[in-house]
Design a protein around this motif. Sequence first.
Motif, PDB file in Angstrom:
ATOM      1  N   ASP A 185       0.925  -1.222   0.010  1.00 62.02           N
ATOM      2  CA  ASP A 185       0.081   0.221   0.160  1.00 62.02           C
ATOM      3  C   ASP A 185       0.933   1.161  -0.166  1.00 62.02           C
TER       4      ASP A 185
ATOM      5  N   TYR B 183      -4.509   6.088   5.075  1.00 62.52           N
ATOM      6  CA  TYR B 183      -4.688   4.767   4.253  1.00 62.52           C
ATOM      7  C   TYR B 183      -5.950   4.314   3.634  1.00 62.52           C
TER       8      TYR B 183
ATOM      9  N   GLY C 251      -1.722  -5.431  10.290  1.00 66.14           N
ATOM     10  CA  GLY C 251      -1.660  -4.165   9.246  1.00 66.14           C
ATOM     11  C   GLY C 251      -1.736  -4.720   7.878  1.00 66.14           C
TER      12      GLY C 251
ATOM     13  N   GLY D 241      -3.329  -4.312   5.358  1.00 67.61           N
ATOM     14  CA  GLY D 241      -3.468  -3.091   4.202  1.00 67.61           C
ATOM     15  C   GLY D 241      -4.695  -3.581   3.473  1.00 67.61           C
TER      16      GLY D 241
ATOM     17  N   ASP E  44      -6.334  -4.558  10.429  1.00 63.23           N
ATOM     18  CA  ASP E  44      -5.865  -3.183  10.087  1.00 63.23           C
ATOM     19  C   ASP E  44      -6.457  -1.953  10.806  1.00 63.23           C
ATOM     20  N   ILE E  45      -5.894  -0.876  10.853  1.00 63.40           N
ATOM     21  CA  ILE E  45      -6.607   0.335  11.521  1.00 63.40           C
ATOM     22  C   ILE E  45      -7.683   0.772  10.334  1.00 63.40           C
TER      23      ILE E  45
ATOM     24  N   ALA F 165      -9.188  -2.587  13.467  1.00 65.35           N
ATOM     25  CA  ALA F 165      -8.798  -2.120  14.999  1.00 65.35           C
ATOM     26  C   ALA F 165      -7.410  -1.473  14.769  1.00 65.35           C
ATOM     27  N   ASP F 166      -7.415  -0.595  15.791  1.00 66.91           N
ATOM     28  CA  ASP F 166      -6.036   0.154  16.243  1.00 66.91           C
ATOM     29  C   ASP F 166      -5.265  -0.936  17.007  1.00 66.91           C
ATOM     30  N   SER F 167      -4.294  -1.619  16.533  1.00 65.10           N
ATOM     31  CA  SER F 167      -3.785  -2.630  17.204  1.00 65.10           C
ATOM     32  C   SER F 167      -2.607  -1.859  18.045  1.00 65.10           C
TER      33      SER F 167
ATOM     34  N   GLN G  94       4.059  -6.456   8.175  1.00 69.93           N
ATOM     35  CA  GLN G  94       5.091  -6.119   7.131  1.00 69.93           C
ATOM     36  C   GLN G  94       4.857  -4.541   6.996  1.00 69.93           C
TER      37      GLN G  94
ATOM     38  N   VAL H 125       4.681  -2.131   9.032  1.00 62.24           N
ATOM     39  CA  VAL H 125       3.681  -1.472   9.895  1.00 62.24           C
ATOM     40  C   VAL H 125       4.216  -1.078  11.301  1.00 62.24           C
TER      41      VAL H 125
ATOM     42  N   TYR I 121       4.712   2.400  13.203  1.00 56.21           N
ATOM     43  CA  TYR I 121       3.852   3.464  13.479  1.00 56.21           C
ATOM     44  C   TYR I 121       3.300   3.457  14.854  1.00 56.21           C
TER      45      TYR I 121
HETATM   46  C1  LIG Z   1       2.562   0.342   4.410  1.00 59.64           C
HETATM   47  S1  LIG Z   1       1.153  -0.291   4.923  1.00 59.64           S
HETATM   48  C2  LIG Z   1       1.446  -2.005   4.643  1.00 59.64           C
HETATM   49  C3  LIG Z   1       0.276  -2.893   4.351  1.00 59.64           C
HETATM   50  C4  LIG Z   1       0.570  -4.440   4.134  1.00 59.64           C
HETATM   51  N1  LIG Z   1       1.305  -5.027   5.407  1.00 59.64           N
HETATM   52  C5  LIG Z   1       1.395  -4.432   3.315  1.00 59.64           C
HETATM   53  O1  LIG Z   1       2.844  -5.030   3.254  1.00 59.64           O
HETATM   54  O2  LIG Z   1       1.201  -4.514   1.983  1.00 59.64           O
HETATM   55  C6  LIG Z   1       0.976  -0.027   6.272  1.00 59.64           C
HETATM   56  C7  LIG Z   1      -0.194  -0.462   7.054  1.00 59.64           C
HETATM   57  O3  LIG Z   1      -0.192  -0.514   8.402  1.00 59.64           O
HETATM   58  C8  LIG Z   1      -1.545   0.023   8.749  1.00 59.64           C
HETATM   59  N2  LIG Z   1      -1.435   0.400  10.239  1.00 59.64           N
HETATM   60  C9  LIG Z   1      -0.927   1.610  10.541  1.00 59.64           C
HETATM   61  N3  LIG Z   1      -0.973   1.794  11.717  1.00 59.64           N
HETATM   62  C10 LIG Z   1      -1.841   0.646  12.383  1.00 59.64           C
HETATM   63  C11 LIG Z   1      -2.469   0.448  13.665  1.00 59.64           C
HETATM   64  N4  LIG Z   1      -2.188   1.134  14.581  1.00 59.64           N
HETATM   65  N5  LIG Z   1      -3.098  -0.771  13.841  1.00 59.64           N
HETATM   66  C12 LIG Z   1      -3.356  -1.486  12.632  1.00 59.64           C
HETATM   67  N6  LIG Z   1      -2.881  -1.259  11.341  1.00 59.64           N
HETATM   68  C13 LIG Z   1      -2.058  -0.178  11.531  1.00 59.64           C
HETATM   69  C14 LIG Z   1      -1.896   1.096   7.930  1.00 59.64           C
HETATM   70  O4  LIG Z   1      -3.390   1.348   7.858  1.00 59.64           O
HETATM   71  C15 LIG Z   1      -1.542   0.145   6.543  1.00 59.64           C
HETATM   72  O5  LIG Z   1      -2.667  -0.597   5.830  1.00 59.64           O
END
Ligand SMILES: C[S@@+](CC[C@H](N)C(=O)[O-])C[C@H]1O[C@@H](n2cnc3c(N)ncnc32)[C@H](O)[C@@H]1O
Length: 397
Positions: free
Chosen positions: A54, A74, A126, A128, A148-149, A181-183, A205, A207, A210
Amino acid sequence: MDKTGSVTESQQQTHLESNNGGNGLQISESETSSRPPVNGGNLPLKRTRDDDLDYPTKRLRTQEGHSSKVAAHYNELKECGLQVRNESRIVHLRNFNNWMKSALIGEFLDRVRQKKKGRIAVLDLGCGKGGDLLKWKKGRISKLVCTDIADVSVTQCRQRYSDMKTRCRNEDVFSAEFITADSTKERLSEKYSDPEITFDICSCQFVYHYSFETHEQADLMLRNACERLCPGGYFIGTTPDGFELVKRLEASETNLFGNDVYSVKFYEKGKYPLFGCKYDFSLEGVVNVPEFLIYFPVLVEMAKKYNMKLIYKKTFREFFEEKVKNDEQKTLLRKMQALEQYPAPDHSKLTSDKEEDYEHAKMFIENGQPRLPLGTLSKSEWDATSIYLLFAFEKLP
Ligand SMILES: C[S@@+](CC[C@H](N)C(=O)[O-])C[C@H]1O[C@@H](n2cnc3c(N)ncnc32)[C@H](O)[C@@H]1O
């Protein structure tokens, strides 16, 4: 760090002073030279997969409330499709990152299979838009929980899974569950449809960085990643390498570094708090949501609280050089077009029009008689991707 592996209050406030020779962040001469990798005889196979990362395709609008900002960012990313992605300046960088994830996931599925027979359950933290769904299908897992959030991403991920299932009617496809969910703030264990579920792998991956806004958030995301792993299970992922980022920052005359593909802007230089050390990352001129520096030794200590032992941390170069020796991975590298063909095939152009972006490939040819075409990355793309590292932890019995 206390006995449970937690970072104590005073440590949370500690700042890492760069180049101070004390117990701060040491910036050594990197073992990852800035020279991009080259691989001989790189005739690409046709790319059929549509898995992708993403990457940002829009500008950031708001500045308030970090978690909601991440979700909003996102959520607004457009699904641009395979053709548009293939025309992007960073198509090989994306494919390369995808290949790295494939190799990492493949390695740890093999490790799980060496330990146990039967069903494999995975948590994609996460997830995506579901860029790794095909990797899990190829890995023949039985169950996937995607979380994912960003709710729009989770919906797209669910749709992609459902499309995949329709396409592969005659194949055995894993069952899946989707959780928004916000992990860093919510316990995932309260949300699984099976309250007793355990996982063999948690894949996180691009993620985890953050979560390094505060110790509390980093700890909760780590807890979510690890608490439902079975003994011998793995927490694997990719994240920016704090050492590499600070090394490049310190080498810059300003608080900014990068090239025409990526840029990183720090808010402060010289002081690097363990948590909340914020920087802006932009790719192809588009600002992503702010990210936070991860000082890896802190993560290693924090993971002890969840009975997790570091197996390895590798730079992208180290991992690439190791995996490319494997024939199966090499074929996948070509199939995924993870490296750019050099020289460019007839009637097509290199992705970068800057000659210096391919100086390394030119020299490689001049210094030997490699089988052509080569497979490589433009220097600008390599500089962007070599910021990252891969990590793997194992849950102790
Ligand atoms: C760069 S993208 C990577 C997506 C996927 N893992 C990939 O490799 O294609 C980062 C992802 O982390 C998620 N993310 C960021 N903070 C998060 C949180 N606090 N809880 C859950 N997901 C989160 C974002 O929404 C986004 O989808």
